[in-house]
Design a protein around this motif. Structure first.
Motif, mmCIF file in Angstrom:
data_model
loop_
_atom_site.group_PDB
_atom_site.id
_atom_site.type_symbol
_atom_site.label_atom_id
_atom_site.label_comp_id
_atom_site.label_asym_id
_atom_site.label_seq_id
_atom_site.Cartn_x
_atom_site.Cartn_y
_atom_site.Cartn_z
ATOM 1 N N LYS A 33 -1.205 1.473 -7.001
ATOM 2 C CA LYS A 33 -2.609 2.141 -6.427
ATOM 3 C C LYS A 33 -1.907 3.468 -5.222
ATOM 4 C CE LYS A 33 -6.638 -0.595 -6.966
ATOM 5 N NZ LYS A 33 -8.227 -1.374 -6.876
ATOM 6 N N VAL A 34 -2.224 4.570 -5.510
ATOM 7 C CA VAL A 34 -1.790 5.497 -4.337
ATOM 8 C C VAL A 34 -2.324 6.298 -3.796
ATOM 9 C CG1 VAL A 34 0.275 7.609 -4.995
ATOM 10 C CG2 VAL A 34 -0.070 4.888 -6.152
ATOM 11 N N ASP A 35 -2.287 6.438 -2.619
ATOM 12 C CA ASP A 35 -3.066 7.428 -2.181
ATOM 13 C C ASP A 35 -2.449 9.350 -1.679
ATOM 14 O OD1 ASP A 35 -5.398 8.048 0.071
ATOM 15 O OD2 ASP A 35 -4.027 8.859 0.948
ATOM 16 N N GLU A 36 -3.024 10.311 -2.343
ATOM 17 C CA GLU A 36 -2.171 11.506 -2.850
ATOM 18 C C GLU A 36 -2.704 12.449 -1.672
ATOM 19 O OE1 GLU A 36 -1.706 12.506 -6.497
ATOM 20 O OE2 GLU A 36 -3.599 11.001 -6.920
ATOM 21 N N SER A 37 -1.985 13.010 -0.996
ATOM 22 C CA SER A 37 -2.679 14.507 -0.443
ATOM 23 C C SER A 37 -1.521 15.247 -0.251
ATOM 24 C CB SER A 37 -2.930 13.752 0.689
ATOM 25 O OG SER A 37 -1.209 13.240 1.547
ATOM 26 N N GLY A 70 1.509 5.430 -0.305
ATOM 27 C CA GLY A 70 0.701 6.864 -0.211
ATOM 28 C C GLY A 70 2.289 8.096 -0.933
ATOM 29 N N LYS A 101 1.939 4.722 -10.600
ATOM 30 C CA LYS A 101 0.881 4.455 -11.173
ATOM 31 C C LYS A 101 1.253 3.459 -12.197
ATOM 32 C CE LYS A 101 -3.071 7.071 -9.511
ATOM 33 N NZ LYS A 101 -4.168 8.343 -9.969
ATOM 34 N N SER A 158 5.224 3.240 2.143
ATOM 35 C CA SER A 158 5.229 2.129 1.983
ATOM 36 C C SER A 158 4.789 1.690 2.532
ATOM 37 C CB SER A 158 5.838 1.316 0.187
ATOM 38 O OG SER A 158 7.396 1.766 0.982
ATOM 39 N N GLU A 165 0.699 -1.401 0.152
ATOM 40 C CA GLU A 165 -0.028 0.102 -0.229
ATOM 41 C C GLU A 165 1.223 1.083 -0.112
ATOM 42 O OE1 GLU A 165 -3.473 0.299 2.998
ATOM 43 O OE2 GLU A 165 -2.588 -2.353 3.310
#
Length: 226
Positions: free
Chosen positions: A158-162, A128, A153, A177, A126
């Protein structure tokens, strides 16, 4: 080398400071699009260093290319018009180097992420990506963060972005990660805008004699491999 500085915000002032210290000749400093269109002495410069804002960037690049200047562009938020700029640059016979981030450390981070993404995919990690910049930065997420996310990607992640815009943060990009019972973190922090200015001045030296549109990564990779 004779420089024109286009845009006189934080980055423009830092470029001027370091350029004078390094022995560059500053031909002119342009503070607005209206001034850019009216200054005739800009043709005496060899390279223009452009740090403005997304809405102005393409018009500035076209004007500078038509004036016969090579260009270093540090403005982001206009890359959906790369093909348009490439055509003008080719027609005018000048060289342009662009980047979302002119720090050498960011370039190295891109290379690490390319390698890392392949392995994180196999580990079913996972992932981010977080970035933070000063409250005056108008585009979000940053061009650098977009590049990191796109690279991950492409590896199938799958990448969580903020992101965050606060205070005077110069630049921070952070990849987190998680896989199994482990966490892997990759950080890049810029302590001063001087890092970007030094990279832009290096790009100004490397773009001379080239014709066409280049990313900073392209010319920096060649420089480091030489």
């Amino acid at each position: 080398m004779r420089l024109a500085i286009v845009g006189y915000g934080r980055m423009g002032r830092e470029v001027e400071r370091l350029a004078r210290r390094a022995g560059f000749e500053i031909v002119c400093i342009i503070k607005s699009r209206k001034e850019l269109e009216s200054r005739l002495d800009i043709v005496n410069a060899e390279v223009a260093v452009e740090f403005t804002e997304p809405a102005a960037a393409v018009g500035n690049l076209i004007h500078l290319a038509q004036a016969g200047l090579d260009i270093v562009c540090g403005t982001t938020g206009w890359y959906d018009r790369l093909d348009e700029v490439r055509e003008v640059v080719s027609r005018c016979g000048v060289g342009v180097v662009y980047a979302p981030n002119f720090s050498v450390g960011a370039f190295l981070m891109f290379r690490i992420v390319e390698w890392l993404g392949q392995h994180l995919t196999r580990l079913k990690a996972e992932v981010g990506v977080f970035e933070a910049h000063h409250s005056g930065k108008k585009d979000a997420p940053s061009g650098t963060a977009k590049r990191i996310v796109e690279t991950l990607k492409k590896s199938g992640l799958k990448v969580d972005e903020s992101w965050l815009r606060v205070g005077g943060v110069v630049g921070w990009h952070f990849l987190l990660s998680d896989f199994g019972d482990e966490t892997l973190e990759l950080h890049h922090r810029v302590r001063s805008r001087a890092a970007f200015a030094r990279g832009a001045l290096l790009a100004a030296q490397l773009i001379r004699g080239r014709k066409g549109l280049f990313s900073f990564e392209q010319i920096l990779q060649e420089f480091l491999n030489a």
